[in-house]
Scaffold this active site. Structure first.
Site, PDB file in Angstrom:
ATOM      1  N   SER A  57      -1.432  -5.296   2.370  1.00 44.60           N
ATOM      2  CA  SER A  57      -2.690  -4.826   2.909  1.00 44.60           C
ATOM      3  C   SER A  57      -2.959  -3.436   2.657  1.00 44.60           C
ATOM      4  CB  SER A  57      -2.828  -4.908   4.411  1.00 44.60           C
ATOM      5  OG  SER A  57      -2.893  -6.363   4.679  1.00 44.60           O
ATOM      6  N   ARG A 110      -0.633 -15.880  -6.176  1.00 47.41           N
ATOM      7  CA  ARG A 110      -1.521 -14.889  -7.036  1.00 47.41           C
ATOM      8  C   ARG A 110      -0.554 -13.661  -7.288  1.00 47.41           C
ATOM      9  NH1 ARG A 110      -5.246 -12.085  -3.262  1.00 47.41           N
ATOM     10  NH2 ARG A 110      -4.095 -10.310  -4.408  1.00 47.41           N
ATOM     11  N   GLU A 120       2.357  -6.787  -8.155  1.00 45.36           N
ATOM     12  CA  GLU A 120       3.065  -7.507  -7.031  1.00 45.36           C
ATOM     13  C   GLU A 120       2.793  -8.918  -6.952  1.00 45.36           C
ATOM     14  OE1 GLU A 120       2.082  -7.198  -2.849  1.00 45.36           O
ATOM     15  OE2 GLU A 120      -0.036  -6.536  -3.448  1.00 45.36           O
TER      16      GLU A 120
HETATM   17  N1  LIG Z   1       1.708   2.247  -9.534  1.00 38.44           N
HETATM   18  C1  LIG Z   1       0.364   2.221  -9.133  1.00 38.44           C
HETATM   19  N2  LIG Z   1      -0.503   2.694  -9.930  1.00 38.44           N
HETATM   20  C2  LIG Z   1      -2.054   2.625  -9.446  1.00 38.44           C
HETATM   21  N3  LIG Z   1      -2.246   2.263  -8.252  1.00 38.44           N
HETATM   22  C3  LIG Z   1      -1.325   1.655  -7.602  1.00 38.44           C
HETATM   23  C4  LIG Z   1      -0.058   1.605  -7.829  1.00 38.44           C
HETATM   24  N4  LIG Z   1       0.502   1.132  -6.987  1.00 38.44           N
HETATM   25  C5  LIG Z   1      -0.403   0.733  -5.956  1.00 38.44           C
HETATM   26  N5  LIG Z   1      -1.732   1.136  -6.558  1.00 38.44           N
HETATM   27  C6  LIG Z   1      -2.730   0.992  -5.507  1.00 38.44           C
HETATM   28  O1  LIG Z   1      -2.538   0.565  -4.181  1.00 38.44           O
HETATM   29  C7  LIG Z   1      -3.038  -0.894  -3.739  1.00 38.44           C
HETATM   30  C8  LIG Z   1      -1.913  -1.309  -3.053  1.00 38.44           C
HETATM   31  O2  LIG Z   1      -0.586  -1.572  -3.439  1.00 38.44           O
HETATM   32  P1  LIG Z   1       0.375  -2.928  -3.467  1.00 38.44           P
HETATM   33  O3  LIG Z   1       1.596  -2.329  -4.236  1.00 38.44           O
HETATM   34  O4  LIG Z   1      -0.454  -3.741  -4.349  1.00 38.44           O
HETATM   35  O5  LIG Z   1       0.636  -2.886  -2.026  1.00 38.44           O
HETATM   36  P2  LIG Z   1       0.209  -4.183  -1.106  1.00 38.44           P
HETATM   37  O6  LIG Z   1       1.014  -5.075  -0.779  1.00 38.44           O
HETATM   38  O7  LIG Z   1      -0.101  -3.121   0.239  1.00 38.44           O
HETATM   39  O8  LIG Z   1      -1.372  -4.578  -1.505  1.00 38.44           O
HETATM   40  C9  LIG Z   1      -3.041  -1.232  -5.215  1.00 38.44           C
HETATM   41  O9  LIG Z   1      -4.107  -2.486  -5.200  1.00 38.44           O
HETATM   42  C10 LIG Z   1      -3.578  -0.276  -6.109  1.00 38.44           C
HETATM   43  O10 LIG Z   1      -4.961  -0.224  -5.890  1.00 38.44           O
HETATM   44 MG   LIG Z   2      -1.605  -5.425  -3.487  1.00 39.53          MG
END
Ligand SMILES: Nc1ncnc2c1ncn2[C@@H]1O[C@H](COP(=O)(O)OP(=O)(O)O)[C@@H](O)[C@H]1O
Ligand SMILES: [Mg+2]
Length: 303
Positions: free
Chosen positions: A145, A250, A265
């Site tokens: 989240s 997903r 992820e």
């Molecule tokens: N390496 C990255 N480059 C650009 N945006 C990122 C990156 N890592 C995360 N984000 C942004 O942060 C959001 C959440 O990160 P994420 O790794 O998907 O964690 P969560 O499991 O909390 O969704 C992503 O949907 C994206 O918008």
């Molecule tokens: Mg995410």
């Protein structure tokens, strides 16, 4: 229709994503009823998993997000009880919940992931900033989240951000910023569904954009060329398979400004409200929400 028997829709639970799970679970329940399934709601915060058999259940649809329902613990119990359940088994669930381990496996399999570094007390933070470049993203490996996800934009900030994030369990990782867009690709059985482009109006797809704002745009079909769309679906399937995924899930992606695709992820129990992403993608393939629920349920298995 395959004999599906009495089906428990597991929802709620005690994770931080309980509220979302209640929404998803109720919609799945309605979808299954509409498909003619003998479905029943089963909130794991109120009823013990160990009583499922006593109540005559023969099959389980897991709609628990985060915590025990998504990290493999519930899967292990159902496996031990011999009750077929939807989605990934214990191992893939555990790996999917751990952003560091899933990334390491994808990297070892030659799949594209953003450059990253594990942060620890004795890390040379200046060297990590220099290696990954700015801006960069820092996040706890075990949260979801967007909790604890920080974008570092200024030189010298990384050490302080790490100190703040140390409170979260699991590893803390820093990642190169990938700035050309965000996508997701649902998986149903052996099929990768059409990709969806996510366009948040916030700096990134943060907690607020996910749950409180209604201005995030979701494009399906996305804006990819046919070749990139095919590549994304292929990468999604490979990413799912190398962690041992099955049933449904997903896979989230980032796209570089140069157009290169990177795995972000994986979610092994994605949102299942009628407005969620997997149902949106399934609709593109002509499946109603009810058909989607039935299909996921038909893939329920053990082992
Ligand atoms: N390496 C990255 N480059 C650009 N945006 C990122 C990156 N890592 C995360 N984000 C942004 O942060 C959001 C959440 O990160 P994420 O790794 O998907 O964690 P969560 O499991 O909390 O969704 C992503 O949907 C994206 O918008
Ligand atoms: Mg995410």
């Amino acid at each position: 229709m395959k004999h599906l028997g009495k089906v428990a829709v597991l929802l709620g639970g005690d994770s931080s994503e309980r509220e979302v799970s209640l929404l998803s679970g109720n919609e799945v329940y309605q979808g299954l009823l509409q498909a003619g399934v003998d479905a029943h709601l089963y909130d794991t915060q109120e009823q013990s998993l160990f009583d499922l058999k006593k109540h005559g259940f023969e099959r389980v649809f897991i709609v628990l997000h985060g915590g025990a329902g998504e990290d493999g613990r519930v899967q292990a119990v159902l496996e031990t009880m011999g009750l077929p359940y939807t989605g990934c088994g214990m191992l893939a669930s555990g790996l999917g919940m751990d952003k560091l381990r899933s990334k390491m496996i994808w990297q070892a399999a030659g799949l594209p992931v953003p450059d990253f570094a594990v942060l620890q007390d004795d890390t040379d933070f200046d060297a990590v900033e220099a290696k990954l470049g700015l801006p960069l993203f820092v996040k706890p490996a075990a949260e979801g989240s967007s909790v604890g996800v920080v974008k570092v934009t200024e030189k010298g900030q990384l050490a302080a951000v790490y100190q703040d994030l140390k409170q979260y369990r699991g590893a803390i990782i820093a990642e190169t910023f990938i700035g050309g867009g965000e996508y997701t690709c649902g998986i149903l059985g052996s099929e990768a569904l059409p990709s969806i482009k996510i366009v948040p109006k916030t700096e990134f797809y943060d907690y607020e954009a996910k749950y409180f704002r209604d201005d995030t745009e979701y494009l399906c079909p996305a804006d990819l060329s046919d070749a990139d769309e095919a590549l994304m679906r292929q990468l999604a399937m490979q990413a799912f398979e190398v962690i041992g995924g099955r049933g449904w899930g997903r896979v989230d992606f980032l796209r570089g400004v140069d157009g290169k695709l990177y795995l972000l992820e994986i979610n092994t129990v994605p949102g299942m409200t009628t407005h969620s992403l997997v149902p949106k993608a399934a609709a593109q393939t002509g499946r109603t929400f009810s058909q989607l629920c039935l299909e996921i349920l038909e893939h329920a298995t053990l082992g």
